[in-house]
Design an enzyme around this catalytic site. Structure first.
Site, PDB file in Angstrom:
ATOM      1  N   ASP A 496       0.869  -1.170   0.000  1.00 15.26           N
ATOM      2  CA  ASP A 496       0.000   0.000   0.000  1.00 15.26           C
ATOM      3  C   ASP A 496       0.910   1.226   0.000  1.00 15.26           C
ATOM      4  OD1 ASP A 496      -2.295   1.593   0.235  1.00 15.26           O
ATOM      5  OD2 ASP A 496      -2.118   1.636   2.403  1.00 15.26           O
ATOM      6  N   ASP A 940      -6.969  -2.691   3.415  1.00 15.56           N
ATOM      7  CA  ASP A 940      -6.081  -3.726   2.885  1.00 15.56           C
ATOM      8  C   ASP A 940      -6.424  -5.120   3.412  1.00 15.56           C
ATOM      9  OD1 ASP A 940      -4.627  -1.668   1.641  1.00 15.56           O
ATOM     10  OD2 ASP A 940      -3.443  -1.343   3.443  1.00 15.56           O
TER      11      ASP A 940
END
Length: 1268
Positions: A496, A940
């Site tokens: 990320d 996530d």
């Protein structure tokens, strides 16, 4: 999510458990009295052997104790997976006076409701791994209760304002049980019984009995003591672990709940789905259940579950919301649009704010009579909650499909086969010597215990345990230790961006306001004073600023367009919004509903308050006011000359006043925007402010309000790595109450563009060095973010995720509208025409939409043509894919080669939703990649769970989001984990080969001594196994990881050509040298052949003798240098000399062995049963040991790796000859790969079979993997 399939007979049912990554088959059974009698007779007749074997395979009990029965009549449920027994669960039956829909999900029961209008009468249930299943009579199958949903919820409404009745509560308690995650601790006696029946300890016990029969009393006693200590330590450790898990999971407290219209205080364990309870309770430290927020708002810490370190704000469910209708009750990863209303069990309440509640009449048995509450409705309890999933994942880790573990058991089977061969050969030899059958059986069985070392499985897992402990010291926690070895094979690592590669907090560089009069952007305004100095009152009496939009100001947008909450006076929420508020200098104040209604004017009074107003306007409790302004100060500013405005020295601030937030639509990852409805203290109408992705807001704005240089300014900042957020707004010509009830679609439309917020997102200090280390190790790195693609590309280049010199092409879904659905379905290449690939810096080069080969847009542009040719030849380019393109191609072009080449070329994924992140991971896995994902937030979760190695950056020790959780807030933990994984797998391989070679050394010694019916003495066995092998194996496992990652990843296969060449080569050398020493000993003039002490008893041959002495003295060095040979250091572990405990053990044992060999004393000779020999012979043995070590060492490093490929060819040739496929397979292969008819078979055998798909794609790509 659970999937139920029932296309079997009425006594069999298939159930898929997605959370467990397994499918189970359940069979209805009942006890068989006759079978039970037969079974126990067999147990007695076989001295319990059948009982022991049945405890491992559950074959006899299944055949004899149970008989098939329909699921509707089953007394117990036989659960199996993949044809293997898993467990036997008891079916419980209880009276149930509820209807069908009261116990089963409407989707499961709606077809049969009319058949059971009078109630079910009886409810049959069983529990497997804390999943509860109830029998649905009409469909003749068990269904999971976790899918249950109240029929009222399907209509989009929560439980009524009076709460549950006592009758309904009793029904649901019988279905769901108590609201507590209660893990029963097994008593010590049961744990002891289960541990003793472990195959490892059963084998140990059998070995002890055999050794005792062979008069190895000291050795048998020593092994017994060690086994007892091991069992005791295991029991204590298991008990301690279970107690810790139970303390972590079990939580109860007192809670105020609404039942039959009255509020009462009950224990949280008494809650059931549908109960309405009050969150505003001082006793409420953590949530005991999953619940949906109905009234009020709160801030929670969800790091334990999602890994999100920033506290999350929870907003109440609106009366128009479809969350209850759409929510999947069995899913534990919810969409952000749903999770913002859901409170998860185990999360800690940071702050709760109450409102006037519409629920309940009065209180009973509790003293609080206030109507100010924060109410929530229970959705799930016990193990059905998200916390229950976390606990279940700890108790029952997902199976690891890793080749190493499969090969380990296969190799043990090979050793067992060797033991059987030795058993047979030596039985024949001993029979030739006249040994009795009983003695032969004991000696042959003893040989089996030598070939298959009982300590082999334990030694292989010690390295993984040491690695887990080292990771724990580094702040990396693991709930699935087997994943450590999987980390060694990671070939692609996904990250990320925000909070992972870059700092969590963003710095607001400034604001670019869009002027409506000039349709251009004004200069960057880097302070709030510059933003507000243009705020004035127009001649029409309307408030305006540099944007020129009546009644809307950028300052008000910055101060209100957020969902921040106050915790101890500090704003908490999205770091971007915190920075935005800090930039303005405005302050937040939170009040209750009543005071807020007063502050907003006299449109309403307390008399007209109603539940509907409460549900629609329960966020009317946030006020923001300018800096230095007193709350609700009603002085007049001479500069503005407007009553009711705050006077602050005549600056632009003087025209600003307090603003109340009526409604907040929080950020949605699918919509890429957030918005608020606000109202100024003395404003006539409500105002809408929206912030979000520039490309999204542009489509929502009135075209005439968008500046002509919009794209130029946006690209200027994004290409330099800045994060750009667009601002827009409009006024609502209606009362604040009517405005607060509008839906999101009505609010976020027909907007006027106001400007850009430019944020600077700094890289974390270690990001670049970590990514460079991964690239040097040829581990592909991918960025997967929800940010703008150009910003993501800029950050990727800055942090070296994209290597210097590599060009990036960004996807655009420009022509998708020109491609019809019919073309998409019937023409594989048609969808590709809808996607264009342009250079991120617009250098006149694009990619062909089908082949992804660079080409110039203008054939007359020499520079563009040269660049396109160079890139096409070198292959040094990659692509950045946006979420809309990814979703489009995933739907319409996934079967094309372009899709696979796109996945192989992608370095950046931008504007990706949480679901798309998880899908991207799954697509990489389908190509054969072992994938890793590192992220820090709740968005996530899906990708972290899908990845083979998920690493969550969180302060929690365990997270349901990932098998690994790191307290380090940067990606340095990634390389630590990968290094430990490689070290662990290399250690396991080394220890496995060492234990296998040790077995073969001792097996050869015993076979040679058995020629004369001789064996090692008690003292010799004791010394070798306990004082040489055990300490060397344990200290080998303490090796630490190498300081850097190398391109070559360690093998995960014990049957790979290199492993087999190494092991077989060393086995051949040690056996050869032992045979040489054997014949050399027999050729000595002083050698005396060992004969039976009693001529009438062939089994009376003493163990002590010249041959026994020579073999023991020589092999004692073989055991020692075998560890040195297999104690591999670089490139995966530090050099052996850095393993100080191992060096110390080797030095001590070597000194002792030299003492016994060269300068023995009578006490040592007597202890081991050795004979005096000549000094020259002793030096001969030392020389032979040194020569053996030298040859093994040189072979391990120089010869055996070179023999690996020929050995693999020989194995493949043997396999093909045996299968009869030799000619067909390789003639066909020759034609496929372009071999001539004269190509040699030996060369073709070297072609690697079953290569992973991504490697095949890379081999066909120009430049291969050079771009990363």
């Amino acid at each position: 999510m659970l999937i139920v399939r029932a296309s079997r007979p009425d006594y069999v049912q298939d159930i898929g458990l997605a959370e467990e990554d397994m499918s189970i088959t359940v069979r209805g059974c009942r006890r068989s009295v006759a079978g039970s009698v037969v079974y126990w007779i067999l147990v007695v007749c076989t001295a319990g052997i059948i009982f022991i074997v049945d405890s491992w395979f559950h074959t006899f009990s299944t055949w004899l104790l149970l008989k098939q029965a329909p699921l509707s009549e089953a007394e117990c449920i036989h659960v199996s997976s993949g044809g293997k027994f898993v467990s036997l669960e008891v079916v419980s039956a209880a009276q149930f006076d509820g209807t069908l829909e009261a116990a089963f999900n409407p989707q499961d029961s709606e077809k049969y409701i009319e058949q059971y209008m009078d109630g079910l009468g009886e409810l049959r249930m069983f529990t497997f791994r804390h999943y509860r299943f109830a029998y649905l009579p009409a469909s003749a199958q068990f269904v999971p209760i976790s899918r249950w949903k109240d029929p009222e919820w399907t209509l989009g409404v929560a439980t009524g304002y009076a709460g549950l009745s006592e009758r309904i509560h009793k029904q649901r308690m019988s279905i769901f049980g108590q609201c507590i995650i209660d893990i029963r601790e097994k008593p010590y006696l049961r744990l002891l019984w289960e541990e003793v029946l472990n195959p490892f300890y059963v084998f140990q016990l059998a070995s002890i009995i055999i050794w005792s029969c062979e008069d190895y009393y000291y050795y048998a006693c020593a092994i017994f003591v060690i086994s007892a200590i091991s069992i005791a330590s295991t029991l204590i450790s298991t008990k301690r672990t279970m107690r810790k898990i139970r303390e972590m999971s079990a939580y109860t407290c007192d809670v105020r709940v609404l039942r039959a219209g009255y509020w009462s205080e009950v224990a949280s364990s008494d809650l059931v789905p549908g109960d309405i309870f009050d969150l505003a309770d001082a006793k409420f430290a953590a949530l005991p259940c999953d619940a949906v927020l109905l009234e009020g708002d709160c801030v929670v810490n969800e790091s334990m579950l999602t890994g999100e370190s920033v506290p999350e704000s929870k907003s109440p469910l609106e009366h128009t919301s479809r969350v209850l209708q759409e929510i999947d009750m069995s899913a534990h990863t919810l969409k952000p649009s749903m999770s913002r209303h859901i409170l998860f069990a185990g999360t800690h309440l940071v702050r709760v704010r109450k409102v006037n509640s519409a629920y309940g009449k009065q209180t009973a048995s509790c003293t609080n009579t206030s109507h100010l509450r924060a109410t929530a409705m229970v959705l799930r309890t016990g193990f059905c909650t998200t916390k229950g999933t976390l606990v279940r994942s700890i108790l029952f880790p997902r199976p690891t499909k890793f080749r190493f573990y499969r090969d380990a058991f296969r190799f043990i089977g090979v050793l067992a086969g060797i033991a059987v061969i030795g058993f047979t050969v030596n039985s024949i030899n001993l029979h030739r010597l006249g040994i009795s059958n009983g003695a032969i059986a004991k000696k042959a069985l003893d040989l089996i215990t030598v070939v298959v070392p009982p300590a082999l499985p334990a030694c292989m897992s010690i390295g993984m345990a040491f690695a887990a402990r080292r990771l724990r010291k580094e702040g990396i926690f693991c709930i699935s230790p087997s994943r450590i070895n999987v980390a060694s094979k990671v070939a692609v690592m996904c990250f990320d961006k925000t909070g992972t590669l870059t700092e969590t907090g963003l710095d607001l560089l400034g604001v670019r306001i869009a002027s409506q009069s000039t349709r251009q952007f004004v200069d960057m305004q880097s302070t709030i004073e510059q933003v507000t100095e243009s705020v004035t009152i127009a001649e029409s009496g309307e408030l305006v600023d540099a944007a020129g939009i009546p009644e809307l100001t950028v300052a008000n947008a910055l101060a209100t367009c957020h969902s921040l909450r106050l915790v101890n006076g500090i704003p908490v929420g999205d770091p971007l919004e915190v920075k935005m508020l800090e930039f303005t200098g405005w302050q937040i104040e939170e009040n209750d509903i009543a005071s807020m209604r007063t502050s907003l004017g006299n449109e309403s009074s307390g008399d007209d308050y109603s539940p509907s107003v409460s549900l629609a306007t329960n966020l009317l409790s946030t006020v923001v006011h300018p800096p230095l302004a007193s709350k609700f100060n009603q002085t007049t500013n001479s500069a503005c000359e407007s009553p009711g405005l705050n006077a602050i020295g005549g600056s632009g601030f003087g025209c600003l006043e307090e603003v109340g937030i009526l409604r907040c639509f929080e950020f949605s990852s699918s919509l890429c925007r957030a918005s608020v409805i606000a109202k100024r203290l003395h404003g006539s109408f409500a105002e809408v402010y929206v912030k979000g992705a520039p490309e999204v807001l542009r489509a929502l704005c009135i075209p005439t309000t968008v500046p002509a240089n919009y794209d130029q300014v946006l690209n200027k900042y994004t290409q330099h790595g800045y994060r750009v957020i667009a601002l827009a707004g409009k006024t609502l010509q209606q009362s604040w109450r009517d405005a607060a009830t509008l839906d999101r679609a009505s609010v976020e439309c027909d907007l006027s563009f106001m400007g850009f917020l430019v944020f600077e997102n700094r890289l974390k200090p270690v990001t670049q060095s970590v990514l460079e280390e991964l690239r040097e190790a040829q581990i592909r790195s991918i960025m997967c973010t929800g940010d703008n693609p150009l910003t993501a590309v800029s950050v990727a280049r800055e942090c070296s995720l994209v290597a210097p010199g590599v060009q990036v092409f960004v996807s655009r879904l420009a022509g998708a509208s020109d491609v019809s659905v019919k073309d998409c379905e019937y023409n594989g290449h048609a969808p590709l025409a809808g996607v264009s690939w342009v250079h991120y810096a617009d250098l006149g080069v694009v990619l062909d939409p089908v082949s992804l080969v660079p080409r110039a847009t203008d054939a007359n542009d020499a520079m563009a043509v040269d660049l396109a040719v160079e890139l096409a030849q070198s292959g040094r380019y990659c692509v950045a894919i946006t979420g809309d393109v990814f979703g489009y191609l995933s739907r319409y072009a996934q079967s094309t080669d372009t899709w696979k080449h796109m996945l192989m070329r992608a370095a950046v994924y931008a504007r990706m939703s949480p679901e798309q992140k998880a899908e991207m991971i799954e697509q990489m896995q389908e190509l054969g990649y072992i994938t890793g994902f590192c992220g820090d937030g709740a968005n996530d979760c899906g990708a972290l769970k899908s990845a083979d190695v998920g690493l969550s950056l969180s302060e929690a020790e365990a997270s349901v989001a990932a098998p690994f959780t790191s307290r380090t807030d940067n990606i340095s933990c990634v390389t630590r984990l990968l290094k430990e994984g490689r070290c662990s797998i290399a250690t396991s391989f080394g220890c496995f080969k060492y234990m296998a070679l040790y077995s073969m050394i001792q097996f050869t010694t015993c076979c040679l001594l058995y020629i004369y019916n001789v064996n090692l003495t008690d003292g010799e066995y004791l010394y070798v196994d306990l004082f040489t092998i055990l300490p060397v194996a344990i200290c080998m496992d303490r090796a630490r990881p190498f300081k850097r990652l190398v391109p070559k990843r360690p093998s995960a296969s014990l049957t790979s050509k290199k492993v087999l060449a190494s092991l077989l080569g060393n086995v051949a050398l040690v056996i050869g040298f032992q045979i040489a020493v054997y014949f050399m000993t027999e050729s000595q003039p002083w050698y005396q052949k060992q004969v039976p002490a009693d001529p009438n008893d062939p089994d009376s041959t003493p163990k002590e003798g010249d041959l026994n002495t020579a073999m023991f003295l020589f092999t004692s060095f073989q055991y020692l240098f075998a560890g040195a040979i297999f104690n591999i250091g670089p490139p995966y572990r530090q050099p052996a000399y850095r393993n100080y405990s191992y060096v110390a053990v080797v030095v001590v044992i070597l000194i002792f062995d030299l003492w016994v060999l060269l300068a023995p004393v009578d006490g040592l000779l007597s202890l081991f049963g050795l004979m005096h020999t000549k000094v020259s012979w002793r030096f001969t043995i030392l020389g032979m040991a040194a020569a053996n070590f030298a040859l093994c060492y040189l072979g391990e490093w120089l010869l055996f790796p070179r023999l690996a490929i020929p050995l693999a060819k020989v194995f493949r040739l043997i396999k093909l000859v045996c299968s009869g496929k030799l000619y067909k397979k390789y003639e066909l292969a020759a034609g496929e790969v372009g071999h001539t008819e004269h190509s040699g078979l030996w060369a073709r055998l070297g072609q690697r079979q079953n290569r992973k798909e991504y490697k095949l794609i890379l081999s066909g790509m120009v430049g291969g993997s050079s771009w990363y």
